[in-house]
Design a protein around this motif. Sequence first.
Motif, PDB file in Angstrom:
ATOM      1  N   LEU A  32      10.900  31.521  -6.762  1.00  0.00           N
ATOM      2  CA  LEU A  32      11.980  32.109  -7.566  1.00  0.00           C
ATOM      3  C   LEU A  32      12.236  31.229  -8.787  1.00  0.00           C
ATOM      4  O   LEU A  32      11.998  30.019  -8.754  1.00  0.00           O
ATOM      5  CB  LEU A  32      13.252  32.227  -6.719  1.00  0.00           C
ATOM      6  CG  LEU A  32      13.177  33.183  -5.518  1.00  0.00           C
ATOM      7  CD1 LEU A  32      14.450  33.073  -4.675  1.00  0.00           C
ATOM      8  CD2 LEU A  32      12.958  34.607  -5.962  1.00  0.00           C
ATOM      9  N   PRO A  33      12.720  31.804  -9.874  1.00  0.00           N
ATOM     10  CA  PRO A  33      12.957  31.006 -11.087  1.00  0.00           C
ATOM     11  C   PRO A  33      13.915  29.854 -10.817  1.00  0.00           C
ATOM     12  O   PRO A  33      14.884  29.983 -10.057  1.00  0.00           O
ATOM     13  CB  PRO A  33      13.570  32.021 -12.055  1.00  0.00           C
ATOM     14  CG  PRO A  33      13.085  33.358 -11.566  1.00  0.00           C
ATOM     15  CD  PRO A  33      13.016  33.242 -10.085  1.00  0.00           C
ATOM     16  N   SER A  40      16.359  27.029  -1.655  1.00  0.00           N
ATOM     17  CA  SER A  40      15.923  25.723  -1.161  1.00  0.00           C
ATOM     18  C   SER A  40      16.607  25.490   0.178  1.00  0.00           C
ATOM     19  O   SER A  40      17.501  26.243   0.593  1.00  0.00           O
ATOM     20  CB  SER A  40      16.295  24.616  -2.149  1.00  0.00           C
ATOM     21  OG  SER A  40      17.705  24.552  -2.293  1.00  0.00           O
ATOM     22  N   TYR A  41      16.174  24.453   0.870  1.00  0.00           N
ATOM     23  CA  TYR A  41      16.835  24.106   2.125  1.00  0.00           C
ATOM     24  C   TYR A  41      18.182  23.441   1.834  1.00  0.00           C
ATOM     25  O   TYR A  41      18.341  22.715   0.843  1.00  0.00           O
ATOM     26  CB  TYR A  41      15.966  23.158   2.940  1.00  0.00           C
ATOM     27  CG  TYR A  41      14.780  23.860   3.596  1.00  0.00           C
ATOM     28  CD1 TYR A  41      14.972  24.784   4.609  1.00  0.00           C
ATOM     29  CD2 TYR A  41      13.481  23.578   3.191  1.00  0.00           C
ATOM     30  CE1 TYR A  41      13.910  25.432   5.205  1.00  0.00           C
ATOM     31  CE2 TYR A  41      12.410  24.213   3.784  1.00  0.00           C
ATOM     32  CZ  TYR A  41      12.623  25.137   4.786  1.00  0.00           C
ATOM     33  OH  TYR A  41      11.566  25.779   5.371  1.00  0.00           O
ATOM     34  N   GLY A  57      20.387  27.567  -5.633  1.00  0.00           N
ATOM     35  CA  GLY A  57      20.932  26.851  -6.785  1.00  0.00           C
ATOM     36  C   GLY A  57      21.036  25.360  -6.653  1.00  0.00           C
ATOM     37  O   GLY A  57      21.642  24.722  -7.513  1.00  0.00           O
ATOM     38  N   SER A  58      20.453  24.746  -5.622  1.00  0.00           N
ATOM     39  CA  SER A  58      20.640  23.310  -5.436  1.00  0.00           C
ATOM     40  C   SER A  58      19.460  22.484  -5.929  1.00  0.00           C
ATOM     41  O   SER A  58      19.493  21.264  -5.876  1.00  0.00           O
ATOM     42  CB  SER A  58      20.871  22.999  -3.948  1.00  0.00           C
ATOM     43  OG  SER A  58      19.713  23.319  -3.188  1.00  0.00           O
ATOM     44  N   ILE A  59      18.378  23.134  -6.418  1.00  0.00           N
ATOM     45  CA  ILE A  59      17.202  22.392  -6.854  1.00  0.00           C
ATOM     46  C   ILE A  59      17.115  22.413  -8.374  1.00  0.00           C
ATOM     47  O   ILE A  59      16.938  23.464  -8.984  1.00  0.00           O
ATOM     48  CB  ILE A  59      15.923  22.992  -6.251  1.00  0.00           C
ATOM     49  CG1 ILE A  59      15.949  22.858  -4.732  1.00  0.00           C
ATOM     50  CG2 ILE A  59      14.682  22.320  -6.819  1.00  0.00           C
ATOM     51  CD1 ILE A  59      15.947  21.418  -4.245  1.00  0.00           C
ATOM     52  N   ASP A  65      10.453  20.540  -7.546  1.00  0.00           N
ATOM     53  CA  ASP A  65      10.641  21.973  -7.783  1.00  0.00           C
ATOM     54  C   ASP A  65       9.267  22.626  -7.976  1.00  0.00           C
ATOM     55  O   ASP A  65       8.592  22.409  -8.973  1.00  0.00           O
ATOM     56  CB  ASP A  65      11.504  22.196  -9.023  1.00  0.00           C
ATOM     57  CG  ASP A  65      11.882  23.656  -9.201  1.00  0.00           C
ATOM     58  OD1 ASP A  65      11.740  24.415  -8.224  1.00  0.00           O
ATOM     59  OD2 ASP A  65      12.296  24.019 -10.312  1.00  0.00           O
ATOM     60  N   LEU A  66       8.874  23.429  -7.003  1.00  0.00           N
ATOM     61  CA  LEU A  66       7.575  24.092  -7.047  1.00  0.00           C
ATOM     62  C   LEU A  66       7.643  25.353  -7.893  1.00  0.00           C
ATOM     63  O   LEU A  66       8.674  26.015  -7.975  1.00  0.00           O
ATOM     64  CB  LEU A  66       7.111  24.445  -5.634  1.00  0.00           C
ATOM     65  CG  LEU A  66       6.852  23.250  -4.705  1.00  0.00           C
ATOM     66  CD1 LEU A  66       6.621  23.741  -3.270  1.00  0.00           C
ATOM     67  CD2 LEU A  66       5.665  22.442  -5.195  1.00  0.00           C
TER      68      LEU A  66
END
Length: 463
Positions: A32-33, A40-41, A57-59, A65-66
């Motif tokens: 996801l963008p 994310s976890y 929204g935490s990354i 960040d993949l």
Amino acid sequence: SAFDATDGNLVVNGDETDWCSPGLGVVTKTDLPSGQGDDSYAEGAKEHDTNPPVEFGSIPNNKVDLVRTYVASETGASGDLFVYVGWVRADDNGTGTISFELNQSGVLLSNGVNHQRTAGDLLITFDFGGGQFESLEVNTWTGSAWGPEVDLVATGLGEGSVNQVDVADCIAGGTIDDLKFGEFSFNLTDLIGGECRSFASVFAKSRASNPIESKLKELIKPASVDFSTCGQITILKQDENQQALGGATFSVTPNPYTLSGSLSVTDDAAPDDDGAAGTIHLSDVEPGTYTVCETAAPAGYIIDIDCQELTVAVNGAASFGPFINGLGDITWTKVDAQSRDALCCAGFGLEGIAGAAVGTSLSVIDNGTNDGDADPGELLVTGLKLGTYRITEVTPPAGYDLPDPAFIDVVLAGESASASSAFEDAPQVDTSIAKTAVVDPIVAGDDASFDVVVSAGGTGDSE
């Protein structure tokens, strides 16, 4: 494998296989963008957690960040199964670990990301420092936790790299900046010791540092794959006309799932996963040498007594058969009740009255319709299912009466069966006397002699 996972690019150089090779089926999974919509976890999630919570929204757009992953597989010339994985990340800074979890189960857990873990699942970790490839390791799920790490590079089972220059992306298009693309490959067959194991999905996640106890961060949801080191067994069944025939039962020794005892499998019943009649297919079997025997033929057919032995290689397949099931024959005879001479041309009815024979009804004429024996008084009907038949004489030869009773029951239990006795027809009662003078004309007063012929029908000497 000819795949080059040490060059840090996707292009094909020389005789190698690489991501841009024609025919290499690549599965792409895109994240996801980055930003508030990226999943994310949640804080505190660890690799050992089976169903950690997921949030959005935490990354930030940083080292863990993949962006997307590439996955492919290939069977090498030796029959071993090789797995290829590539990834693209958003930045080129820092130290981190990107892990790829391979799950056998197709059961998706409540967090919408993790699949149910099964003993033997794999966790491949790609460690990098300062943007450079450092190590490639694997952990195996024990049933309750990830087991100890094994170095894939040191054991010669895998290799990896990170791009040192900008590289063209033949899959997604465009260019990938230096240090943002990584790739690795490993020999899955040798990694699991040649045993049967089938993986249904793979997904990527990252953690902030190398230790497995580090917190999980980014994730990309699982991609469906079919990575199987298992073998396959096919058993083919045909009738005497080489047409597919369903309903047979076979034994497979040893049991291809446990390697002990025997497996009994019936066409179109579990564990047969092929719905076509006459074909039994067993998936995910252990490599090994197997003996297959038919133990029960389809109703009405003669069993094939010849067993077959073949070897299923690692990641290989073996096809047994075709096993051939034949049908049976019935014979009977027709004679004169007085002389025992063969009589031709009687008409019979042949009807199935028990077993698989029920439903069969034939008209049989000696030396005519449905008679396979050219000799007068000898009848043969072929291509009959096993069961009990009633043979009834319906039309006697000219000049003869029907026998009483006019039927004989025959049990066909193998390749052939014969009526217990002949059909014996008695000549019809049709007595006539012909008197002829020996000397003609007869003169009155003279002695005369005559020939007298008595006819009673049938053949043989008169009584």
